[in-house]
Write an enzyme that holds these catalytic residues in place. Structure first.
Site, PDB file in Angstrom:
ATOM      1  N   GLU A 130       9.758  -7.560  -7.622  1.00  0.00           N
ATOM      2  CA  GLU A 130      10.328  -7.271  -6.308  1.00  0.00           C
ATOM      3  C   GLU A 130      11.655  -6.543  -6.502  1.00  0.00           C
ATOM      4  O   GLU A 130      12.408  -6.851  -7.422  1.00  0.00           O
ATOM      5  CB  GLU A 130      10.551  -8.570  -5.522  1.00  0.00           C
ATOM      6  CG  GLU A 130       9.265  -9.299  -5.179  1.00  0.00           C
ATOM      7  CD  GLU A 130       9.499 -10.610  -4.451  1.00  0.00           C
ATOM      8  OE1 GLU A 130       8.538 -11.143  -3.884  1.00  0.00           O
ATOM      9  OE2 GLU A 130      10.653 -11.104  -4.464  1.00  0.00           O
ATOM     10  N   GLU A 205       7.578  -5.166   1.004  1.00  0.00           N
ATOM     11  CA  GLU A 205       7.892  -6.583   1.129  1.00  0.00           C
ATOM     12  C   GLU A 205       8.525  -6.879   2.496  1.00  0.00           C
ATOM     13  O   GLU A 205       8.533  -6.039   3.382  1.00  0.00           O
ATOM     14  CB  GLU A 205       8.800  -7.040  -0.022  1.00  0.00           C
ATOM     15  CG  GLU A 205       8.073  -7.840  -1.115  1.00  0.00           C
ATOM     16  CD  GLU A 205       7.520  -9.167  -0.626  1.00  0.00           C
ATOM     17  OE1 GLU A 205       7.966  -9.660   0.430  1.00  0.00           O
ATOM     18  OE2 GLU A 205       6.632  -9.728  -1.294  1.00  0.00           O
ATOM     19  N   GLU A 351       1.998 -20.331 -11.245  1.00  0.00           N
ATOM     20  CA  GLU A 351       2.949 -19.259 -10.935  1.00  0.00           C
ATOM     21  C   GLU A 351       4.356 -19.852 -10.925  1.00  0.00           C
ATOM     22  O   GLU A 351       4.667 -20.711 -10.088  1.00  0.00           O
ATOM     23  CB  GLU A 351       2.635 -18.639  -9.577  1.00  0.00           C
ATOM     24  CG  GLU A 351       3.644 -17.600  -9.112  1.00  0.00           C
ATOM     25  CD  GLU A 351       3.541 -17.283  -7.631  1.00  0.00           C
ATOM     26  OE1 GLU A 351       4.274 -16.394  -7.165  1.00  0.00           O
ATOM     27  OE2 GLU A 351       2.738 -17.934  -6.929  1.00  0.00           O
ATOM     28  N   ARG A 353       8.043 -19.508  -9.971  1.00  0.00           N
ATOM     29  CA  ARG A 353       8.641 -18.699  -8.915  1.00  0.00           C
ATOM     30  C   ARG A 353      10.174 -18.591  -8.919  1.00  0.00           C
ATOM     31  O   ARG A 353      10.718 -17.727  -8.231  1.00  0.00           O
ATOM     32  CB  ARG A 353       8.209 -19.250  -7.539  1.00  0.00           C
ATOM     33  CG  ARG A 353       6.721 -19.090  -7.278  1.00  0.00           C
ATOM     34  CD  ARG A 353       6.316 -19.671  -5.923  1.00  0.00           C
ATOM     35  NE  ARG A 353       7.007 -19.060  -4.803  1.00  0.00           N
ATOM     36  CZ  ARG A 353       6.682 -17.903  -4.241  1.00  0.00           C
ATOM     37  NH1 ARG A 353       5.655 -17.213  -4.718  1.00  0.00           N
ATOM     38  NH2 ARG A 353       7.362 -17.447  -3.213  1.00  0.00           N
TER      39      ARG A 353
END
Length: 452
Positions: A130, A205, A351, A353
């Site tokens: 991101e 996003e 995952e 995060r």
């Protein structure tokens, strides 16, 4: 940026660019004219002064960068053709010993640790990148004046705030023409494919100017190089298109931050070891691996590598899908470890995060492997440890500033020692404490607002 895979034909090459990784995970390089890119250089490498790369001082700072031609790329820039190549770093002694603090060697040793301990043959990683694209960026740091300003053509900033636009937090999966950065992402993804970086998809996003590119699963050593190449390509293409790309975790107040989520699983004989009949369809090994990730995150030790900037902790706040406690759950974006709920049982993975792209990705991936392996070795049970929750648990809250997680790393790093040299850990703490002091000792505009 005009890239192609290098086919070995040196006849039209003007330069050889040797790319190395510094302590913080940034690319550095040395460029040789073609006539100096001899067979001897390609085989034996070139000497350089490693003391300027941030690593702990060794008795002799002379190092040797040895080209790894397996990932060579040809760039055409103007009238010149340059071959870019990652390098390994070894000692300048006759033995040419791999420099154990070098990031590529650290992640390589983590993969070797998996095999040597017969835990798994490999670790597969998928990284979500991101980042923000801004059309205008200004910042100043003076004793009497501090400030920054960013703007995006998607409706943020003095030059764009009155133009047609979507809401500041309404960008998720927008299409053109509202998505102003589709062409930018298309170009970067095309170049990543040429560079051997597999991309699963890309999209807009949540916030204005916020973008994401999701890579595909690869082996841990390749993943680290892939992320480094991807960030280089994104930043380079952005500047060529007159915009600015940043992987800073939290560039704006009260606006969504950017993370670097890592999906992962271990394999043996080409088969994942993570699917099972336990909680969230995880195997006992996967549950112990998860407990290792969470246990060393709660001490702050792992966060010191996955979230190694002061700005990382501007992002780790409740309310923006950023995890702040050592929990795992299926489908929850509040949990530090999420088990994606859209997967079939035989594809179950975890995952992680909390992390962000201010990390040295080599240290980040290696640190996660070592934390997970420690959980496996100790047969930790995250359910018994009270970590099974889709909500934020106050008793499991992470240390949430850089100084605190460095304290955690000082106390809790025995699990890292097989792969992270003690000198490297000490130097990392030293450098990051200097960064923390630089930021935390400066007054902020908010303090003027509250206390002037």
């Amino acid at each position: 940026m005009n890239l192609s895979t290098f086919n070995g034909d040196w006849s039209k090459v003007n330069f050889l660019n040797l790319m190395m990784i510094d302590l913080r995970g940034n690319l550095r390089s040395v460029t040789l004219p073609r006539e100096y890119a001899t067979e001897k250089v390609l085989r034996d490498g070139i000497g350089f002064d490693g003391s300027n790369y941030g690593y702990a001082k060794v008795s002799n700072s002379d190092m040797v960068a040895v080209p790894d031609m397996s990932r060579a790329l040809l760039e055409q820039r103007g009238e010149f053709n340059t071959v870019h190549v990652f390098c390994d770093v070894v000692s300048a002694t006759d033995e040419r010993i791999p420099f154990e603090q070098y990031p590529r060697n650290v992640v390589r040793n983590a993969a070797k640790y998996l095999r040597d301990k017969k835990i798994a043959d490999d670790a597969k990683m998928l990284v979500e990148l991101e980042y923000y694209a801004f059309d205008q960026v200004e910042y100043t740091i003076q004793p009497n004046r501090v400030g920054y300003s960013v703007a995006t053509a998607e409706g943020l900033g003095d030059d764009f705030s009155s133009a047609p636009r979507f809401g500041l937090f309404d960008g998720y999966h927008r299409v053109s023409p509202e998505d102003r950065y589709r062409d930018f992402r298309d170009k970067t993804v095309e170049l990543m494919g040429i560079a051997g970086v597999p991309v699963k998809y890309h999209h807009h996003e949540v916030a204005a100017g916020q973008l994401e590119i999701e890579l595909e699963f690869t082996s841990i050593e390749k993943t680290a190089d892939d992320v480094t190449l991807a960030k280089w390509i994104i930043r380079t293409v952005a500047r060529e298109m007159g915009i600015f790309a940043t992987f800073m975790p939290k560039p704006m107040n009260k606006v969504s931050g950017s993370g670097m989520h890592v999906h992962q699983f271990l394999t043996r004989d080409g088969k994942s070891l993570f699917p099972g009949d336990g909680v969230a369809n995880l195997s006992p090994l996967a549950l112990s691996y998860t407990a290792g990730l969470l246990t060393h995150s709660q001490t702050g030790s792992l966060l010191a590598f996955t979230n190694p900037s002061t700005n990382s902790y501007r992002r780790l706040v409740p309310g923006f899908e950023a995890p702040v406690s050592a929990t795992f759950a299926k489908g929850s974006r509040c949990a530090a470890v999420r088990i994606p709920s859209y997967l079939k049982k035989d594809s179950t993975r975890v995952e992680y995060r909390p992390g962000d792209a201010s990390a040295n990705v080599y240290f980040m991936l290696a640190g996660m492997i070592m934390a997970g392996c420690d959980g496996i070795a100790a047969q930790l049970d995250p359910v018994a440890l009270g970590m099974n929750s889709a909500e934020i648990l106050q008793e499991k809250i992470f240390p949430l500033n850089l100084s605190a997680v460095l304290d955690g790393l000082e106390k809790d790093h025995a699990y890292l020692r097989p792969v992270f040299p003690e000198q490297l850990i000490e130097q990392w703490i030293k450098v990051k404490r200097e960064e923390a002091a630089y930021v935390y000792n400066a007054p902020t505009p908010q303090e003027y607002e509250l206390y002037f």
